[in-house]
Design a protein around this motif. Structure first.
Motif, PDB file in Angstrom:
ATOM      1  N   LEU A   1     -59.138  26.351  22.937  1.00  0.00           N
ATOM      2  CA  LEU A   1     -59.980  24.562  23.694  1.00  0.00           C
ATOM      3  C   LEU A   1     -61.426  25.691  25.198  1.00  0.00           C
ATOM      4  O   LEU A   1     -61.916  25.496  25.271  1.00  0.00           O
ATOM      5  CB  LEU A   1     -58.378  24.977  24.894  1.00  0.00           C
ATOM      6  N   ARG A   2     -60.758  27.291  25.419  1.00  0.00           N
ATOM      7  CA  ARG A   2     -61.408  27.178  26.425  1.00  0.00           C
ATOM      8  C   ARG A   2     -63.187  28.054  26.000  1.00  0.00           C
ATOM      9  O   ARG A   2     -64.357  27.490  25.673  1.00  0.00           O
ATOM     10  CB  ARG A   2     -60.715  29.043  26.959  1.00  0.00           C
ATOM     11  N   GLU A   3     -63.418  27.780  24.116  1.00  0.00           N
ATOM     12  CA  GLU A   3     -63.564  27.956  23.541  1.00  0.00           C
ATOM     13  C   GLU A   3     -64.845  27.418  23.196  1.00  0.00           C
ATOM     14  O   GLU A   3     -66.149  27.215  24.049  1.00  0.00           O
ATOM     15  CB  GLU A   3     -63.877  28.949  21.708  1.00  0.00           C
ATOM     16  N   ARG A  49     -72.594  24.838  27.928  1.00  0.00           N
ATOM     17  CA  ARG A  49     -74.168  25.763  27.447  1.00  0.00           C
ATOM     18  C   ARG A  49     -74.688  24.881  27.156  1.00  0.00           C
ATOM     19  O   ARG A  49     -75.363  24.368  27.322  1.00  0.00           O
ATOM     20  CB  ARG A  49     -73.797  26.913  26.264  1.00  0.00           C
ATOM     21  N   LEU A  50     -74.129  23.854  26.093  1.00  0.00           N
ATOM     22  CA  LEU A  50     -74.725  22.678  25.954  1.00  0.00           C
ATOM     23  C   LEU A  50     -75.616  22.035  26.978  1.00  0.00           C
ATOM     24  O   LEU A  50     -76.737  21.025  27.113  1.00  0.00           O
ATOM     25  CB  LEU A  50     -74.523  21.850  24.639  1.00  0.00           C
ATOM     26  N   CYS A  77     -59.604  16.236  20.174  1.00  0.00           N
ATOM     27  CA  CYS A  77     -59.028  16.181  18.732  1.00  0.00           C
ATOM     28  C   CYS A  77     -58.216  17.319  18.316  1.00  0.00           C
ATOM     29  O   CYS A  77     -57.915  17.941  17.336  1.00  0.00           O
ATOM     30  CB  CYS A  77     -60.374  16.572  17.660  1.00  0.00           C
ATOM     31  N   LEU A  78     -58.366  18.514  19.674  1.00  0.00           N
ATOM     32  CA  LEU A  78     -57.861  20.380  19.554  1.00  0.00           C
ATOM     33  C   LEU A  78     -56.660  19.251  19.965  1.00  0.00           C
ATOM     34  O   LEU A  78     -55.508  19.877  19.176  1.00  0.00           O
ATOM     35  CB  LEU A  78     -58.929  20.739  20.251  1.00  0.00           C
ATOM     36  N   GLY A 121     -66.510  21.884  15.540  1.00  0.00           N
ATOM     37  CA  GLY A 121     -67.702  23.507  15.235  1.00  0.00           C
ATOM     38  C   GLY A 121     -68.540  22.760  14.928  1.00  0.00           C
ATOM     39  O   GLY A 121     -69.384  22.622  16.447  1.00  0.00           O
ATOM     40  N   ARG A 122     -69.552  22.673  13.596  1.00  0.00           N
ATOM     41  CA  ARG A 122     -70.901  22.000  13.505  1.00  0.00           C
ATOM     42  C   ARG A 122     -71.173  20.973  14.140  1.00  0.00           C
ATOM     43  O   ARG A 122     -71.942  20.792  14.605  1.00  0.00           O
ATOM     44  CB  ARG A 122     -71.065  22.755  12.081  1.00  0.00           C
TER      45      ARG A 122
END
Length: 124
Positions: free
Chosen positions: A12-14, A21-22, A78-79, A87-88
């Motif tokens: 979750l943190r990641e 950053r985005l 979703c997580l 992901g991508r």
């Protein structure tokens, strides 16, 4: 259904760090494009209207960031319930959201141009 305890806090943190950053890129692009497409508005206003211009710009920036938060919120959802992040797909969602935001900024600038042009009688 996955419980919140099963979702790794590191995962979750990641995801949230990547979204933040985005957000920096999002704000930079929105600021540069927003400034460049609304710069000409100054020629349509007198000094009293500048407060309204800056107030509108700040309100638009806050609103854009609130809507940006929908991306990370969707991924957290979703997580939590599917145990799977974007992901991508995060980049795809980011680019789509940025496109919608830029279109909204363009329409916002056009509406202010028309409004201030009608009120103050065009360029000075």
């Amino acid at each position: 259904m996955t419980t919140a305890a099963q979702v790794s806090s590191n995962t979750l943190r990641e995801a949230l760090v990547k979204w933040e950053r985005l957000r920096l890129w999002y704000n930079a692009v929105m600021f540069i494009v927003g400034w460049s497409i609304s710069y000409h508005l100054k020629w349509h206003m007198d000094q009293q209207a500048m407060l309204g211009y800056w107030g509108s710009a700040v309100l638009f920036g806050v609103t854009a960031n609130v809507f940006f938060t929908l991306g990370p919120a969707c991924e957290c959802y979703c997580l939590a319930f599917r145990n799977r992040g974007f992901g991508r797909g995060r980049i795809v969602l980011f680019v789509l959201g940025l496109g919608v935001s830029l279109a909204a900024a363009g329409l916002f600038s056009l509406s202010l141009t028309l409004m201030y042009g009608a009120i103050f009688g065009g360029p000075r």
